[in-house]
Design an enzyme around this catalytic site. Structure first.
Site, PDB file in Angstrom:
ATOM      1  N   HIS A 136       0.374  -5.598   2.483  1.00 26.71           N
ATOM      2  CA  HIS A 136       1.217  -4.932   3.474  1.00 26.71           C
ATOM      3  C   HIS A 136       2.634  -5.514   3.470  1.00 26.71           C
ATOM      4  O   HIS A 136       2.865  -6.620   2.959  1.00 26.71           O
ATOM      5  CB  HIS A 136       0.593  -5.093   4.848  1.00 26.71           C
ATOM      6  CG  HIS A 136      -0.834  -4.648   4.893  1.00 26.71           C
ATOM      7  ND1 HIS A 136      -1.207  -3.386   5.282  1.00 26.71           N
ATOM      8  CD2 HIS A 136      -1.989  -5.283   4.546  1.00 26.71           C
ATOM      9  CE1 HIS A 136      -2.525  -3.266   5.189  1.00 26.71           C
ATOM     10  NE2 HIS A 136      -3.014  -4.410   4.737  1.00 26.71           N
TER      11      HIS A 136
ATOM     12  N   GLU B  48      -1.688  -6.842   7.659  1.00 29.09           N
ATOM     13  CA  GLU B  48      -0.329  -6.638   8.140  1.00 29.09           C
ATOM     14  C   GLU B  48      -0.068  -7.488   9.385  1.00 29.09           C
ATOM     15  O   GLU B  48      -1.010  -7.959  10.048  1.00 29.09           O
ATOM     16  CB  GLU B  48      -0.132  -5.144   8.468  1.00 29.09           C
ATOM     17  CG  GLU B  48       1.219  -4.742   9.042  1.00 29.09           C
ATOM     18  CD  GLU B  48       2.398  -5.087   8.152  1.00 29.09           C
ATOM     19  OE1 GLU B  48       2.662  -6.288   7.940  1.00 29.09           O
ATOM     20  OE2 GLU B  48       3.079  -4.159   7.685  1.00 29.09           O
TER      21      GLU B  48
ATOM     22  N   ARG C 239      -5.886   1.194   4.249  1.00 21.62           N
ATOM     23  CA  ARG C 239      -4.745   1.681   3.466  1.00 21.62           C
ATOM     24  C   ARG C 239      -4.460   0.791   2.254  1.00 21.62           C
ATOM     25  O   ARG C 239      -4.065   1.294   1.202  1.00 21.62           O
ATOM     26  CB  ARG C 239      -3.511   1.828   4.360  1.00 21.62           C
ATOM     27  CG  ARG C 239      -3.072   0.579   5.100  1.00 21.62           C
ATOM     28  CD  ARG C 239      -2.089   0.964   6.203  1.00 21.62           C
ATOM     29  NE  ARG C 239      -1.502  -0.165   6.918  1.00 21.62           N
ATOM     30  CZ  ARG C 239      -2.049  -0.759   7.966  1.00 21.62           C
ATOM     31  NH1 ARG C 239      -3.244  -0.367   8.406  1.00 21.62           N
ATOM     32  NH2 ARG C 239      -1.430  -1.747   8.589  1.00 21.62           N
TER      33      ARG C 239
ATOM     34  N   HIS D 129       0.822  -1.208   0.000  1.00 16.87           N
ATOM     35  CA  HIS D 129       0.000   0.000   0.000  1.00 16.87           C
ATOM     36  C   HIS D 129       0.860   1.264   0.000  1.00 16.87           C
ATOM     37  O   HIS D 129       2.002   1.270   0.460  1.00 16.87           O
ATOM     38  CB  HIS D 129      -0.929   0.013   1.213  1.00 16.87           C
ATOM     39  CG  HIS D 129      -0.204   0.023   2.526  1.00 16.87           C
ATOM     40  ND1 HIS D 129       0.367   1.158   3.064  1.00 16.87           N
ATOM     41  CD2 HIS D 129       0.054  -0.973   3.407  1.00 16.87           C
ATOM     42  CE1 HIS D 129       0.939   0.868   4.222  1.00 16.87           C
ATOM     43  NE2 HIS D 129       0.766  -0.421   4.445  1.00 16.87           N
TER      44      HIS D 129
END
Length: 248
Positions: A182, A87, A60, A9
């Site tokens: 991520h 993440e 994100r 991202h």
């Protein structure tokens, strides 16, 4: 040939502030929005034509995917969200400044929390409102699947089944797939695809917003992998990621 593009991202607001983010849901910074749009322009110029895409449950990564696909005129393709692409969960470190933590605990300890294979950060408390068990997007998950902290080892254990059972099978059928996720969930996939030893993946950094391409033959044997962009600039961005937890 089959082509997989991994896209970390764009810069988030907490990336900009050098904070541990993990499963905390934060948005993109202005720079992050531009990175996502630029990624879309680059991929379109390179002739990519994705048939479907994957992303995590975190804003994100989702927003990065939307902006990238919008730039490519591909907002209509199917998109699948999975918590398995989230993440790494940084436990009680989430929201704290990496440089300040290096001052307090030492750069080596923070490096272990950030990048070691199996060292867990301090877990988030059960009654902490930041605990993901209170987040409605995870209401259908079994509690045992909602982490309180993770090392890369745990991220790999939850991410690889999704790669093997879902993404790789769709790649064989559709030939080109985009994954917007991520740093650590993508590193989990990279470690597997490149058969990286633990010490090597510890040193491997994925910059935000730079498309990372994997090309495979019809049996999904890896042919080559590469970032799209200026090599020197990408090297500089990788070094910036590596230096995030250095003392002020």
């Amino acid at each position: 040939m089959n082509r997989l593009v991994l896209l970390r991202h764009g810069q988030s607001t907490w990336n900009k502030e050098n904070r541990f983010t993990g499963w905390t849901d934060v948005g993109l910074s202005e720079k992050g929005v531009k990175e996502a749009i630029d990624a879309g322009k680059t991929l379109k110029e390179q002739g990519f034509n994705f048939k479907l895409a994957y992303t995590s449950y975190l804003t994100r990564a989702i927003k990065t995917l939307w902006l990238t696909l919008e730039e490519m005129d591909l907002m209509w393709i199917p998109v699948y969200n999975s918590w398995r692409l989230n993440e790494k969960h940084y436990g009680m470190l989430q929201g704290l400044n990496k440089g300040e933590m290096a001052e307090k605990y030492g750069a080596e300890q923070v490096l272990q929390w950030r990048r070691s294979y199996d060292v867990l950060p301090p877990p988030i408390l059960e009654d902490d409102p930041r605990n993901a068990k209170f987040d409605p997007r995870y209401k259908d998950l079994d509690d045992k699947d909602i982490p309180r902290t993770e090392s890369l080892k745990e991220v790999i254990e939850r991410t690889l089944p999704y790669w093997k059972d879902e993404i790789s099978q769709q790649l064989l059928e559709h030939k080109e797939i985009l994954v917007s996720a991520h740093g650590n969930s993508l590193r989990a996939i990279v470690k597997f695809l490149k058969n990286m030893p633990e010490d090597e993946i510890l040193q491997f950094n994925i910059p935000t917003g730079i498309p990372y391409v994997f090309e495979f033959d019809d049996d999904l044997n890896l042919l080559k992998d590469y970032f799209i962009g200026d090599e020197e600039e990408i090297k500089k961005l990788m070094e910036q990621v590596a230096n995030q937890a250095k003392k002020k």
